[in-house]
Design an enzyme around this catalytic site. Sequence first.
Site, PDB file in Angstrom:
ATOM      1  N   LEU A  87       0.789  -1.228   0.000  1.00 43.59           N
ATOM      2  CA  LEU A  87       0.000   0.000   0.000  1.00 43.59           C
ATOM      3  C   LEU A  87       0.819   1.275   0.000  1.00 43.59           C
ATOM      4  O   LEU A  87       0.334   2.309   0.460  1.00 43.59           O
ATOM      5  CB  LEU A  87      -0.924   0.056   1.233  1.00 43.59           C
ATOM      6  CG  LEU A  87      -1.712  -1.172   1.626  1.00 43.59           C
ATOM      7  CD1 LEU A  87      -2.497  -0.872   2.893  1.00 43.59           C
ATOM      8  CD2 LEU A  87      -2.662  -1.571   0.523  1.00 43.59           C
ATOM      9  N   CYS A  88       2.038   1.258  -0.503  1.00 44.45           N
ATOM     10  CA  CYS A  88       2.854   2.476  -0.493  1.00 44.45           C
ATOM     11  C   CYS A  88       2.945   3.063   0.907  1.00 44.45           C
ATOM     12  O   CYS A  88       2.888   4.271   1.082  1.00 44.45           O
ATOM     13  CB  CYS A  88       2.278   3.543  -1.418  1.00 44.45           C
ATOM     14  SG  CYS A  88       2.604   3.229  -3.130  1.00 44.45           S
ATOM     15  N   SER A  89       3.014   2.188   1.889  1.00 45.81           N
ATOM     16  CA  SER A  89       3.012   2.682   3.251  1.00 45.81           C
ATOM     17  C   SER A  89       4.090   1.962   4.049  1.00 45.81           C
ATOM     18  O   SER A  89       3.791   1.217   4.971  1.00 45.81           O
ATOM     19  CB  SER A  89       1.626   2.434   3.857  1.00 45.81           C
ATOM     20  OG  SER A  89       1.531   3.094   5.079  1.00 45.81           O
TER      21      SER A  89
END
Length: 845
Positions: A419-421
């Site tokens: 999640l690009c996190s």
Amino acid sequence: MAGHPTSAYNAAVDEFRHREFPMLRGESFPIPPLPKAPSKRCVTVLNKQADSVYLDHAGSTVCAKSLMDSFAAELSSVLYGNPHSASWPSQLSTTRIEDIRLRLLGFFKADPAEYDLVFVANATAGVKLVVEAMRSLPHGYVYAHHQACHTSLVGAREDALHAACLDDDGVQSWIQGQDPFHDVAAESTALFSFSAQSHMNGRRYPLSWAKRLKDQAATGSRQLYTLLDAASLSATSQLDLGAPELAADFIVLSLYKIFGFPDVGALIVRRSAEAVFDHRRYFGGGTVDMVVCVKEQWHARKAQFLHERLEDGTLPFHNIMAVDAAMTVHKKLFGSMDRVSAHTRFLASKLYKGLRSLQHGNGVPVCALYTDCPDALESPPTGPIVSFNLVNSDGGWVSLAEFDKLAILKGMHVRTGGLCSPGSIATSLGLEPWEMRRNLSAGFRCGTDNDIMAGKPTGVIRASLGAMSTISDVEKFLGFMTEFFVEQSAPIPATVSPQRPAKHAAPLRVKAITVYPIKSCAGFNVAVGTRWEVRPEGLAWDREWCLVHRGSGQALNQKRYPKMALLRPYLDFHRGLLRVEHQEPGQKEAYRFVEIPLSAKPDLFDKRSHQTSSRVCGEEISAQSYSSSEINDFFADALGVPCVLARFPAGGRGLSSRTTKARMQKYQRPCKTRQPLPGAFPDIPSPPDSDSEQQQLGRILLANESPMLLVHSSSVVALNQEIERRGGEAVSDATFRPNVVIESLPDQPGEPAYSEDSWDGVRIGDQDFKFLGACRRCHMVCVDQVTAERRQEPFSTLAKTRRFDGKVYFGSHMRHEKAKGHGVASQLPMIMVGDSVSVYDEGFP
Ligand SMILES: *Cc1c(COP(=O)(O)O)cnc(C)c1O
């Protein structure tokens, strides 16, 4: 549907107003009143399929019909020109853009005297503009970001002199005077980025950090700027910039997350911070009053507004017009962001509680949740985002890839993975940097299937609610979770056949032999009475060709292009041709064919194709593509995809594997100890063209080998009974794309369904085949091989009856064992339909 009792709700609101919720105003978090009917969709949705549930990016990319209608009406009646000229359409664009800029600032309650708004492609482009400016500062910058930041903000560290990733305590210490950059020269400016709301788990962070850090910085000598990522928060909450002295200097967001359309972003800059951009060096068209480049080199930048200096080149002016329509329609449909916020919070807490209550039959919870309860009554508010991982009844993790296959099949659109996190994922999952590095070297990449590594998940499942989400979305999603991931009883034990002599003459025979001359296209059935050669690399003519995308060089597969099933190859040995026929179902007139010589004459191939390697299932191959446009156009037209036909080099796969991986599955392994093969073995080849997942690679096959897939028809019968019992339609053997189908002799008891799971091998006629493991399945089995349509079966039932360790299996891989000696059986191994089959239970020779 139980709402909150009004009085209790109001009491809770009051309580929260008195606690410190350091949202933008630094005083209270505005809890909006409960909407009257939060579940009712009053919106006609255009692009959503009836049964699907869209829970990605706040559900807001689901398009409202009224927005598209109003925008279409505008574009068909008004002519907008490129804003930088004097023509009337151009002038119209210019004034409209300025009006919309103002209206959008108003949407965020931002006073244009205090802020400027720069249109950018997306939130990330806004971050890059800030970074570009910081980098150009005479003494550079130091950078700190909160750990929940999106990847796009983490990347800002690469140009910084020093960078730090801070957790909540780190930020608090900084506020209290502990500068994380105390040993870096004070001339360099500091930039601090944080997220208003984590897009990974909905957690919100105090917007007051901006002011408190600024106040702290004012006591020292280092200049500090703050960058707020409001992309997630603003999607479903009112971003309120009404108090500029409390706001961050730069605020980035993505408008499609709020309105669904258009795809534009905004960078909002506090006027007091505009000076940062004075050192920006690049200038683009439209941002200058004058440029001199012949003989002298100088330019005069536009000076009045910051946006004039930063909006390089042509603005996406049609998109910006759509922003106006979007704001109008949004207001009409939803009233205010506060209502959207109440609506989504209501849905999120229903979803959260639903997931939290799911339990396996033995009481083990099904979901490990990484989100705090989004219900304001129970905890500080969390955004309407629920992230979690699935746990099986033994307490083990369920692979995200396997979850994805089912979710895709059932029309449940949620996001899975990292999640690009990076920060939130690492903290939620307890991943240490060394583990992430180890996972990377072990082959894990964002978006691949090896998602459980060393007993830990490497990503999460995220369901986010938005203005367009409904209560039925939540109910359907919970129903899906219950149907597929709640195990009522103990997991199905692997079928273990009773002890028998090592080899027994089971009353079985070969029902069908099929080769797939072109990978992922239809099969060619070997005629009854024809003996078919078994070659070291598999059945003769199996996967001799493939179709390769002209752009990406990827080999095409049926999972993505189901219509490949309609390309039907026939091997015509009399004429020395491979004839491929194509016909769309129900369209007689559209029948077409192409003929390809079986001989691999060098002049058929594109000379340049030696240099271009293609990829099959992620592995490099070096197939040679055909140069004939007649051949290539036939395939490209049939599929509607720019592709070329390619042929694998003669003599087996070598490094250029035409297939990929198979391995002994864990659930089968404990039964026996297998003899390791001598020598160095390559990574394991494949189930024909089923999955593209990169599995842990076993070491079973020799370099030029490729496994064959065997399907036991009793298992197909058993599966079909299950499917029919559940109201579905039976499927054919061909669904599983087998090479060899075996069946019981008529009027004989035969071998039980799924007994092949525990076989060690089979003898077909006078040839031995060693079993390599069960074939892992994906939803490609759902492509109807006759109509090329996607259905839900058999994967839906397989997922319920044939799932082991989270993975779905059907059929077995096997490898031909060359016979010893110099007889015909060893020199020219052949099998045919009707050959008798006996089973090796143990101790394969
Ligand atoms: C979506 C998102 C981004 C990235 O936005 P883009 O428009 O894709 O650049 C950044 N941060 C958060 C919190 C987001 O939710």
